[in-house]
Motif scaffolding. Structure first.
Motif, PDB file in Angstrom:
ATOM      1  N   ARG A  19       3.331  14.537  21.654  1.00  0.00           N
ATOM      2  CA  ARG A  19       3.819  14.985  22.959  1.00  0.00           C
ATOM      3  C   ARG A  19       3.055  14.309  24.092  1.00  0.00           C
ATOM      4  O   ARG A  19       3.234  14.647  25.251  1.00  0.00           O
ATOM      5  N   SER A  20       2.202  13.328  23.779  1.00  0.00           N
ATOM      6  CA  SER A  20       1.319  12.753  24.799  1.00  0.00           C
ATOM      7  C   SER A  20       2.080  12.046  25.913  1.00  0.00           C
ATOM      8  O   SER A  20       1.685  12.146  27.062  1.00  0.00           O
ATOM      9  N   ASP A  21       3.156  11.350  25.603  1.00  0.00           N
ATOM     10  CA  ASP A  21       3.911  10.637  26.645  1.00  0.00           C
ATOM     11  C   ASP A  21       5.033  11.472  27.245  1.00  0.00           C
ATOM     12  O   ASP A  21       5.533  11.145  28.321  1.00  0.00           O
ATOM     13  N   ALA A  22       5.457  12.520  26.531  1.00  0.00           N
ATOM     14  CA  ALA A  22       6.581  13.327  27.002  1.00  0.00           C
ATOM     15  C   ALA A  22       6.343  14.798  26.634  1.00  0.00           C
ATOM     16  O   ALA A  22       6.974  15.321  25.719  1.00  0.00           O
ATOM     17  N   PRO A  23       5.452  15.475  27.366  1.00  0.00           N
ATOM     18  CA  PRO A  23       5.120  16.860  27.041  1.00  0.00           C
ATOM     19  C   PRO A  23       6.078  17.866  27.695  1.00  0.00           C
ATOM     20  O   PRO A  23       5.655  18.795  28.387  1.00  0.00           O
ATOM     21  N   THR A  24       7.375  17.691  27.481  1.00  0.00           N
ATOM     22  CA  THR A  24       8.364  18.553  28.124  1.00  0.00           C
ATOM     23  C   THR A  24       9.237  19.249  27.090  1.00  0.00           C
ATOM     24  O   THR A  24       9.405  18.763  25.966  1.00  0.00           O
ATOM     25  N   ASP A  25       9.818  20.370  27.497  1.00  0.00           N
ATOM     26  CA  ASP A  25      10.775  21.071  26.633  1.00  0.00           C
ATOM     27  C   ASP A  25      11.951  20.163  26.300  1.00  0.00           C
ATOM     28  O   ASP A  25      12.425  20.141  25.161  1.00  0.00           O
ATOM     29  N   GLU A  26      12.430  19.425  27.291  1.00  0.00           N
ATOM     30  CA  GLU A  26      13.576  18.539  27.084  1.00  0.00           C
ATOM     31  C   GLU A  26      13.276  17.508  25.986  1.00  0.00           C
ATOM     32  O   GLU A  26      14.094  17.284  25.095  1.00  0.00           O
ATOM     33  N   ALA A  27      12.106  16.889  26.040  1.00  0.00           N
ATOM     34  CA  ALA A  27      11.734  15.892  25.028  1.00  0.00           C
ATOM     35  C   ALA A  27      11.589  16.542  23.657  1.00  0.00           C
ATOM     36  O   ALA A  27      12.016  15.977  22.640  1.00  0.00           O
ATOM     37  N   MET A  38      14.556   8.624   3.186  1.00  0.00           N
ATOM     38  CA  MET A  38      13.441   9.091   2.366  1.00  0.00           C
ATOM     39  C   MET A  38      14.008  10.012   1.284  1.00  0.00           C
ATOM     40  O   MET A  38      15.055  10.624   1.496  1.00  0.00           O
ATOM     41  N   PRO A  39      13.341  10.134   0.147  1.00  0.00           N
ATOM     42  CA  PRO A  39      13.777  11.141  -0.828  1.00  0.00           C
ATOM     43  C   PRO A  39      13.854  12.514  -0.134  1.00  0.00           C
ATOM     44  O   PRO A  39      13.008  12.844   0.703  1.00  0.00           O
ATOM     45  N   GLU A  40      14.850  13.287  -0.477  1.00  0.00           N
ATOM     46  CA  GLU A  40      15.106  14.546   0.229  1.00  0.00           C
ATOM     47  C   GLU A  40      13.888  15.475   0.318  1.00  0.00           C
ATOM     48  O   GLU A  40      13.604  15.989   1.406  1.00  0.00           O
ATOM     49  N   PRO A  41      13.160  15.716  -0.769  1.00  0.00           N
ATOM     50  CA  PRO A  41      11.993  16.608  -0.638  1.00  0.00           C
ATOM     51  C   PRO A  41      10.923  16.036   0.297  1.00  0.00           C
ATOM     52  O   PRO A  41      10.307  16.772   1.074  1.00  0.00           O
ATOM     53  N   GLU A  42      10.720  14.728   0.232  1.00  0.00           N
ATOM     54  CA  GLU A  42       9.741  14.078   1.107  1.00  0.00           C
ATOM     55  C   GLU A  42      10.182  14.162   2.564  1.00  0.00           C
ATOM     56  O   GLU A  42       9.374  14.422   3.460  1.00  0.00           O
ATOM     57  N   GLN A  43      11.476  13.978   2.796  1.00  0.00           N
ATOM     58  CA  GLN A  43      12.008  14.073   4.151  1.00  0.00           C
ATOM     59  C   GLN A  43      11.839  15.487   4.699  1.00  0.00           C
ATOM     60  O   GLN A  43      11.402  15.679   5.831  1.00  0.00           O
ATOM     61  N   ALA A  44      12.180  16.485   3.900  1.00  0.00           N
ATOM     62  CA  ALA A  44      12.048  17.880   4.338  1.00  0.00           C
ATOM     63  C   ALA A  44      10.594  18.212   4.660  1.00  0.00           C
ATOM     64  O   ALA A  44      10.315  18.885   5.661  1.00  0.00           O
ATOM     65  N   ALA A  45       9.668  17.736   3.835  1.00  0.00           N
ATOM     66  CA  ALA A  45       8.244  17.985   4.080  1.00  0.00           C
ATOM     67  C   ALA A  45       7.794  17.294   5.360  1.00  0.00           C
ATOM     68  O   ALA A  45       7.034  17.871   6.155  1.00  0.00           O
ATOM     69  N   TRP A  46       8.248  16.060   5.574  1.00  0.00           N
ATOM     70  CA  TRP A  46       7.864  15.323   6.781  1.00  0.00           C
ATOM     71  C   TRP A  46       8.391  16.032   8.024  1.00  0.00           C
ATOM     72  O   TRP A  46       7.660  16.204   9.012  1.00  0.00           O
ATOM     73  N   ILE A  47       9.641  16.477   7.989  1.00  0.00           N
ATOM     74  CA  ILE A  47      10.226  17.187   9.137  1.00  0.00           C
ATOM     75  C   ILE A  47       9.441  18.464   9.413  1.00  0.00           C
ATOM     76  O   ILE A  47       9.143  18.791  10.573  1.00  0.00           O
ATOM     77  N   ALA A  48       9.072  19.205   8.374  1.00  0.00           N
ATOM     78  CA  ALA A  48       8.278  20.429   8.553  1.00  0.00           C
ATOM     79  C   ALA A  48       6.926  20.110   9.184  1.00  0.00           C
ATOM     80  O   ALA A  48       6.449  20.847  10.059  1.00  0.00           O
ATOM     81  N   GLN A  49       6.302  19.015   8.772  1.00  0.00           N
ATOM     82  CA  GLN A  49       5.019  18.612   9.351  1.00  0.00           C
ATOM     83  C   GLN A  49       5.168  18.273  10.829  1.00  0.00           C
ATOM     84  O   GLN A  49       4.324  18.648  11.648  1.00  0.00           O
ATOM     85  N   VAL A  50       6.234  17.547  11.172  1.00  0.00           N
ATOM     86  CA  VAL A  50       6.463  17.186  12.577  1.00  0.00           C
ATOM     87  C   VAL A  50       6.660  18.447  13.409  1.00  0.00           C
ATOM     88  O   VAL A  50       6.062  18.594  14.481  1.00  0.00           O
ATOM     89  N   ARG A  51       7.471  19.363  12.919  1.00  0.00           N
ATOM     90  CA  ARG A  51       7.726  20.603  13.657  1.00  0.00           C
ATOM     91  C   ARG A  51       6.435  21.392  13.856  1.00  0.00           C
ATOM     92  O   ARG A  51       6.192  21.933  14.940  1.00  0.00           O
ATOM     93  N   ALA A  52       5.609  21.469  12.822  1.00  0.00           N
ATOM     94  CA  ALA A  52       4.330  22.180  12.934  1.00  0.00           C
ATOM     95  C   ALA A  52       3.417  21.490  13.943  1.00  0.00           C
ATOM     96  O   ALA A  52       2.756  22.151  14.750  1.00  0.00           O
ATOM     97  N   ARG A  53       3.380  20.165  13.907  1.00  0.00           N
ATOM     98  CA  ARG A  53       2.536  19.392  14.832  1.00  0.00           C
ATOM     99  C   ARG A  53       2.970  19.643  16.279  1.00  0.00           C
ATOM    100  O   ARG A  53       2.134  19.879  17.159  1.00  0.00           O
ATOM    101  N   VAL A  54       4.275  19.616  16.510  1.00  0.00           N
ATOM    102  CA  VAL A  54       4.786  19.850  17.862  1.00  0.00           C
ATOM    103  C   VAL A  54       4.444  21.263  18.316  1.00  0.00           C
ATOM    104  O   VAL A  54       3.980  21.472  19.443  1.00  0.00           O
ATOM    105  N   ASP A  55       4.643  22.236  17.436  1.00  0.00           N
ATOM    106  CA  ASP A  55       4.348  23.619  17.814  1.00  0.00           C
ATOM    107  C   ASP A  55       2.870  23.830  18.119  1.00  0.00           C
ATOM    108  O   ASP A  55       2.521  24.540  19.072  1.00  0.00           O
ATOM    109  N   ARG A  56       1.977  23.227  17.345  1.00  0.00           N
ATOM    110  CA  ARG A  56       0.547  23.353  17.637  1.00  0.00           C
ATOM    111  C   ARG A  56       0.218  22.779  19.011  1.00  0.00           C
ATOM    112  O   ARG A  56      -0.568  23.354  19.765  1.00  0.00           O
ATOM    113  N   GLN A  57       0.822  21.646  19.346  1.00  0.00           N
ATOM    114  CA  GLN A  57       0.577  21.042  20.655  1.00  0.00           C
ATOM    115  C   GLN A  57       1.164  21.906  21.769  1.00  0.00           C
ATOM    116  O   GLN A  57       0.556  22.043  22.834  1.00  0.00           O
TER     117      GLN A  57
END
Length: 155
Positions: free
Chosen positions: A70-78, A118-137
């Motif tokens: 979120r460093s370059d775009a720390p907005t709800d819209e982004a 990406m293999p489906e399980p790997e993709q799902a895990a990556w998406i979950a990690q991104v969502r968690a990272r965004v929420d922590r920020q």
């Protein structure tokens, strides 16, 4: 015959169609700036900032942003735009992706192809990690998280 999904160059010339350019069995999806998958980082901005290769800089910025920065775009819209892309990634699996970038240039569609296929399980895990990272920020910045089910997910 090419069996792997690929990036194709979208043309605005009369007679060009996505159906004619994409593999007839796989189909294609337009991912340029006019679509929900477009890169929010503008090449013109990268040029103004003095990058030697503004396409590569815009693609690198997209890759970092899509991964949850979120460093370059720390907005709800982004954040909501990123979420629309993440939610749509599975629908891009196996499809050719069309952007207006020349094929000899680095493009954000290259990252979309990589993540969508990406293999489906790997993709799902990556998406979950991104969502968690965004929420922590978001929480760190005093903003409500978008996902309440990401507690304890790895960064």
């Amino acid at each position: 015959m090419n069996t792997e999904p690929r990036r194709i160059q979208r043309r605005r010339a009369k007679g060009w169609t996505l159906a004619g350019a994409a593999d007839p069995f796989r189909g294609g999806v337009i991912v340029d700036r006019s679509s929900r998958y477009g890169n929010p980082c503008k090449i013109a901005l990268m040029q103004e900032m003095g990058y030697d290769d503004p396409h590569a800089a815009a693609a690198a910025n997209f890759r970092t942003w899509l991964a949850g920065s979120r460093s370059d775009a720390p907005t709800d819209e982004a954040d909501r735009r990123r979420e629309r892309i993440l939610a749509g990634l599975p629908s891009l699996r196996g499809k050719d992706l069309a952007c207006t970038c020349r094929l000899d240039q680095v493009c954000h569609a290259d990252e979309l192809l990589r993540r969508a296929n990406m293999p489906e399980p790997e993709q799902a895990a990556w998406i979950a990690q991104v969502r968690a990272r965004v929420d922590r920020q978001r929480v760190r910045d005093g903003v409500q998280p978008l996902h309440h089910t990401t507690e304890g997910a790895p960064a």
